[in-house]
Scaffold this motif. Sequence first.
Motif, PDB file in Angstrom:
ATOM      1  N   SER A   1      -7.731  18.079 -16.811  1.00 47.70           N
ATOM      2  CA  SER A   1      -7.643  16.694 -17.266  1.00 47.70           C
ATOM      3  C   SER A   1      -6.282  16.440 -17.903  1.00 47.70           C
ATOM      4  CB  SER A   1      -8.754  16.403 -18.281  1.00 47.70           C
ATOM      5  OG  SER A   1      -8.589  17.196 -19.441  1.00 47.70           O
TER       6      SER A   1
ATOM      7  N   SER B   1      -3.833  13.589 -20.447  1.00 51.96           N
ATOM      8  CA  SER B   1      -3.876  12.592 -21.521  1.00 51.96           C
ATOM      9  C   SER B   1      -2.922  11.455 -21.189  1.00 51.96           C
ATOM     10  CB  SER B   1      -3.468  13.228 -22.857  1.00 51.96           C
ATOM     11  OG  SER B   1      -4.276  14.337 -23.171  1.00 51.96           O
TER      12      SER B   1
ATOM     13  N   ARG C   1      -8.548   2.097 -21.444  1.00 47.31           N
ATOM     14  CA  ARG C   1      -9.580   3.138 -21.283  1.00 47.31           C
ATOM     15  C   ARG C   1     -10.628   2.711 -20.277  1.00 47.31           C
ATOM     16  NH1 ARG C   1      -9.336   3.283 -27.189  1.00 47.31           N
ATOM     17  NH2 ARG C   1      -8.122   5.108 -27.851  1.00 47.31           N
TER      18      ARG C   1
ATOM     19  N   CYS D   1      -9.313  11.728 -17.465  1.00 42.64           N
ATOM     20  CA  CYS D   1      -8.460  11.468 -18.627  1.00 42.64           C
ATOM     21  C   CYS D   1      -9.225  11.850 -19.890  1.00 42.64           C
ATOM     22  CB  CYS D   1      -8.057  10.004 -18.675  1.00 42.64           C
ATOM     23  SG  CYS D   1      -7.001   9.555 -20.064  1.00 42.64           S
ATOM     24  N   ASP D   2      -8.687  12.810 -20.640  1.00 41.87           N
ATOM     25  CA  ASP D   2      -9.416  13.288 -21.808  1.00 41.87           C
ATOM     26  C   ASP D   2      -9.114  12.486 -23.066  1.00 41.87           C
ATOM     27  OD1 ASP D   2      -6.792  14.317 -22.008  1.00 41.87           O
ATOM     28  OD2 ASP D   2      -7.481  15.876 -23.388  1.00 41.87           O
ATOM     29  N   ARG D   3      -7.976  11.782 -23.083  1.00 37.92           N
ATOM     30  CA  ARG D   3      -7.610  11.070 -24.302  1.00 37.92           C
ATOM     31  C   ARG D   3      -6.596   9.976 -23.992  1.00 37.92           C
ATOM     32  NH1 ARG D   3      -5.287  13.935 -29.841  1.00 37.92           N
ATOM     33  NH2 ARG D   3      -5.685  12.198 -31.254  1.00 37.92           N
TER      34      ARG D   3
ATOM     35  N   ILE E   1      -4.160   7.448 -26.288  1.00 43.49           N
ATOM     36  CA  ILE E   1      -3.685   7.041 -27.610  1.00 43.49           C
ATOM     37  C   ILE E   1      -2.433   6.192 -27.449  1.00 43.49           C
ATOM     38  CG2 ILE E   1      -4.639   9.112 -28.696  1.00 43.49           C
ATOM     39  CD1 ILE E   1      -1.771  10.156 -28.956  1.00 43.49           C
TER      40      ILE E   1
ATOM     41  N   GLU F   1       0.804  14.882 -31.029  1.00 40.54           N
ATOM     42  CA  GLU F   1      -0.601  14.812 -31.437  1.00 40.54           C
ATOM     43  C   GLU F   1      -1.556  15.080 -30.278  1.00 40.54           C
ATOM     44  OE1 GLU F   1      -1.228  10.990 -33.146  1.00 40.54           O
ATOM     45  OE2 GLU F   1       0.438  11.157 -34.587  1.00 40.54           O
ATOM     46  N   LEU F   2      -1.026  15.086 -29.058  1.00 40.55           N
ATOM     47  CA  LEU F   2      -1.878  15.309 -27.887  1.00 40.55           C
ATOM     48  C   LEU F   2      -2.125  16.805 -27.689  1.00 40.55           C
ATOM     49  CD1 LEU F   2      -0.255  12.728 -25.455  1.00 40.55           C
ATOM     50  CD2 LEU F   2      -2.522  12.575 -26.499  1.00 40.55           C
TER      51      LEU F   2
END
Length: 423
Positions: free
Chosen positions: A2, A4, A24, A34-36, A38, A295-296
């Motif tokens: 996955s 980000s 999202r 897609c895991d995240r 931001i 931060e990812l």
Amino acid sequence: MSASLLFVHGTGARDVSGLLSRIRDGLAALDVDCDRVIAAEWGRAVGPQALDIDAALPVESDGLSAEDILEKTGDLLEEDEIGQAAIDIVSWELLVADPLLELRILAETAPRDKTSLSPGEVSPGALSPGALSPAEQISGRLRGTIPAEGPIAEAGVSVETVREAMEYVAARGHAGQAAVRLGSADHPELVEAVARAVVARVLGACLTLEIPPRICSDAATRDRVVDVVATAVTSHERSFVAGQALKILSPLVTRLAIRRRAALLEPIAGFARDVAFYLRRGAVIREHITRTLGELPGGRPVVLLGHSLGGIAAVDLLAGRTMDPRVKLLVTVGSQAPLLYLMDALDTLTYRAEGISTRPFTPWLNIYDPSDLLSFLAGPVWPGESGIADERVDSGASVFAAHSAYWGNPRVYDLIAERWPGG
């Protein structure tokens, strides 16, 4: 594996929570791994302070009130003196603030010309026994049914919202008064004014939402809803007429535009403020993006998605020597990066400089809309880069709304999904 997604917003944005939710949802609908998702909210973290341009604006000194202006409209302004587009924009602004404005003008000023009544029209005093008066007819139609499918659904509003607006216009009585004065509930001028009043009420309700629906940003969509309402409130074949009440407002619109110059210039001034800030202190924004990248989750691919000025910052960042190796795809949407490169205004990409080895990051997906006057092509600007793909989308929005209309267009997410790392 996955991946980000890091979103970098454009000019004027300070709270992107609603926009992130839309992104999202757009990716989730395509089952993208897609895991995240931001955002690098540089505007709120390191961006410039709010801009107040009032001190720089000329002060109007003629002292004319709205009543003074309306008294001076013996010779109505020709449409090309102001520009029909400007009249349309500010007239709708007036109607959103006061949906019944046009109907009140009709009720008080429309000519009672009984000698030129259209077929089916009757003067107020010529009703047959038991027949409904024009006021009763228009009121009843406003409380009738309206189709939920078609333009209303496409506009992103519920039929309940439209019905509430129709009830609001019916209950206030100005439509009935105008119908009596004009002698018919089917008078074309009345039908158009009633439809615009209903849609203005709908717009007022929708503009309070965190993510306003399409009707708020697309004039063509708005006008199609006007057509639906107008058809619902007349029993005759509809014929469009230019609103005389709105023509009477033309001088007022001009004066309002002058008096509200600061509010009308705010989007332009905000755009110029953020662009000027980037040109002067772009490194601060790029450093904030780099910190947010940290931060990812480590070891996972990253898609860097930039809108407008966010796309400029993303292009500049990834062309630099400290490019994060996790970034596997650059996506710019409505970006001016190619233009700034041609102006030699980017920090890391120097325009046609000999001996400079920096090149734009690839793979680079550059999404543009022909109606968005702030979107530019990248491929022809860097003809030697095979990894740049310019992809066109058509929002159907006006030139005033197209720059912000990408996120409601499914094609944008299709294009990103097609190039998703590991997809």
